[in-house]
Design a protein around this motif. Structure first.
Motif, mmCIF file in Angstrom:
data_model
loop_
_atom_site.group_PDB
_atom_site.id
_atom_site.type_symbol
_atom_site.label_atom_id
_atom_site.label_comp_id
_atom_site.label_asym_id
_atom_site.label_seq_id
_atom_site.Cartn_x
_atom_site.Cartn_y
_atom_site.Cartn_z
ATOM 1 N N VAL A 41 39.360 -3.096 128.989
ATOM 2 C CA VAL A 41 39.613 -3.446 129.932
ATOM 3 C C VAL A 41 41.714 -2.363 129.873
ATOM 4 O O VAL A 41 42.228 -3.247 129.550
ATOM 5 N N LEU A 42 42.266 -1.936 130.708
ATOM 6 C CA LEU A 42 43.613 -1.261 130.596
ATOM 7 C C LEU A 42 44.606 -1.637 132.102
ATOM 8 O O LEU A 42 43.971 -1.446 132.996
ATOM 9 N N VAL A 110 37.824 0.785 132.219
ATOM 10 C CA VAL A 110 38.067 0.090 133.080
ATOM 11 C C VAL A 110 39.665 0.067 132.709
ATOM 12 O O VAL A 110 40.248 -0.463 132.455
ATOM 13 N N ILE A 111 40.394 0.675 134.515
ATOM 14 C CA ILE A 111 41.964 0.681 134.357
ATOM 15 C C ILE A 111 42.014 0.215 135.282
ATOM 16 O O ILE A 111 41.754 0.595 137.183
ATOM 17 N N VAL A 112 43.031 -1.237 135.481
ATOM 18 C CA VAL A 112 43.785 -1.321 136.541
ATOM 19 C C VAL A 112 45.001 -1.583 136.340
ATOM 20 O O VAL A 112 45.684 -1.129 135.513
ATOM 21 N N ALA A 125 41.611 7.317 136.772
ATOM 22 C CA ALA A 125 40.508 7.521 137.440
ATOM 23 C C ALA A 125 39.659 9.304 138.444
ATOM 24 O O ALA A 125 38.577 9.972 137.544
ATOM 25 N N LEU A 126 40.779 9.852 138.789
ATOM 26 C CA LEU A 126 40.305 10.860 139.323
ATOM 27 C C LEU A 126 40.736 12.211 138.467
ATOM 28 O O LEU A 126 39.414 12.991 138.536
ATOM 29 N N LEU A 127 41.502 12.604 137.694
ATOM 30 C CA LEU A 127 41.109 13.432 136.748
ATOM 31 C C LEU A 127 40.492 12.904 135.337
ATOM 32 O O LEU A 127 39.672 14.393 134.888
ATOM 33 N N LEU A 135 38.281 1.238 138.329
ATOM 34 C CA LEU A 135 39.317 1.048 139.231
ATOM 35 C C LEU A 135 39.357 -0.620 140.000
ATOM 36 O O LEU A 135 38.752 -0.655 140.875
ATOM 37 N N GLY A 136 41.020 -1.420 139.265
ATOM 38 C CA GLY A 136 41.142 -1.707 140.265
ATOM 39 C C GLY A 136 43.226 -2.060 140.321
ATOM 40 O O GLY A 136 43.144 -1.121 140.224
#
Length: 342
Positions: A41-42, A110-112, A125-127, A135-136
């Motif tokens: 989780v980043l 997972v990126i927050v 998340a888009l790229l 995504l959080g």
């Protein structure tokens, strides 16, 4: 020291297990603070902050069985701080995040993100949906790119004054205000944008504060409200504040401000993603009195179209801008619920 400060849960927060190291993120030095083992989780911070802004989330997420990783975004803390303004464009931040995941030996995360970290996270998340699988977003809701240039939108938001993002555009201008007495400016910024600051303005019937606009010939800090001398917000100790103040005293503010100076460049770079939805599982948590959440009400209403795999959208009562610090337990609960559902 006030009773408010003495009761702060931060005083018992154990960060002894945090591992600090720098990684080569596709050619950029990025400082990493991490805890735990498991799926990654980043966490990506905003302005004017640090990896330290996620100090409550790292241990909670690590104990739950994840590898919790918080970075100093480029321009902040111990990470690289390029001199050129264009080196802070969004695609460079996305590359940094990809590089961190790879440098740590992972394939996905997972990126927050919070504040500016929120658009950095959703752009990642888009790229790179192959890498950032969920995504959080905290504070700033997803706002899909439109045909309206950001600088024009901010000009409209300011009305007869300058919206703070417009005020930040000219290199050196905001720095000249902030760096005269950087700790004092930071304290005003943190307090004014928090739920504590909002309540203090209401109690004092201050109608001018909290607008985050700049009057002609004025400064952004003219609108700040500070805590009573010798007291601290309930979510921040003197030691917490000293960490932020020492980091920015050492680095200056240009690295953080340069992110704002790329809003139109980002709009051009991201043209292919105009009106694009976020298709990964997602979470949004905002504060009831947080400016970006309040301003983003229209974007939140569009979540069924813009984030069709939204797990939950939560607005926390009475909470201001620094959600992960003001409402650490509540945010941790929402994050863990989201992660468990993936």
């Amino acid at each position: 020291m006030s009773a408010m400060s003495e009761s702060n849960a931060n005083t018992t927060l154990d960060l002894s297990g945090v591992r600090h190291h720098d990684v080569d993120a596709l050619g950029t030095r990025i400082h990493v603070a991490e805890m735990g083992e498991g799926p990654m989780v980043l966490f990506v911070h905003g302005f004017p902050e640090s990896w330290y802004s996620w100090r409550h989330q790292l241990p909670a997420v690590a104990v739950a069985g994840y590898r919790a990783v918080a970075i100093d975004v480029r321009g902040y803390g111990r990470s690289s701080a390029p001199r050129a303004v264009e080196d802070y464009r969004m695609v460079r931040h996305v590359a940094d995040n990809v590089g961190v995941v790879r440098a740590l030996g992972e394939d996905s995360a997972v990126i927050v993100g919070h504040d500016w970290g929120s658009p950095i996270a959703w752009s990642s998340a888009l790229l790179r949906p192959d890498i950032f699988t969920a995504l959080g977003l905290v504070s700033v809701p997803y706002n899909a790119r439109s045909d309206f240039k950001p600088s024009a939108a901010f000009r409209m938001m300011g009305g007869d004054e300058e919206f703070y993002i417009e005020y930040f555009q000219k290199p050196g201008r905001a720095e000249a205000e902030m760096e005269v007495d950087l700790p004092h400016w930071l304290l005003g910024m943190y307090y004014a944008a928090s739920g504590d600051g909002v309540r203090a303005r209401v109690a004092s019937a201050d109608s001018s504060g909290g607008r985050f606009t700049v009057a002609p010939g004025g400064k952004l800090s003219d609108r700040f409200i500070w805590p009573e001398p010798g007291t601290w917000p309930h979510w921040m100790t003197e030691a917490d504040f000293d960490y932020y103040a020492s980091e920015f005293t050492r680095t200056g503010m240009s690295g953080g401000l340069n992110r704002y100076r790329n809003v139109d460049r980002d709009w051009e770079d991201m043209a292919a993603f105009d009106d694009a939805p976020i298709t990964q599982p997602s979470l949004f948590v905002g504060g009831e009195v947080d400016g970006p959440t309040v301003w983003g009400a229209g974007s939140i209403a569009k979540f069924p179209q813009t984030m069709p795999n939204l797990h939950k959208s939560v607005i926390l009562d009475g909470i201001g801008h620094w959600v992960q610090q003001e409402a650490a337990d509540e945010l941790n609960a929402e994050l863990l619920d989201f992660l468990a559902a993936l």
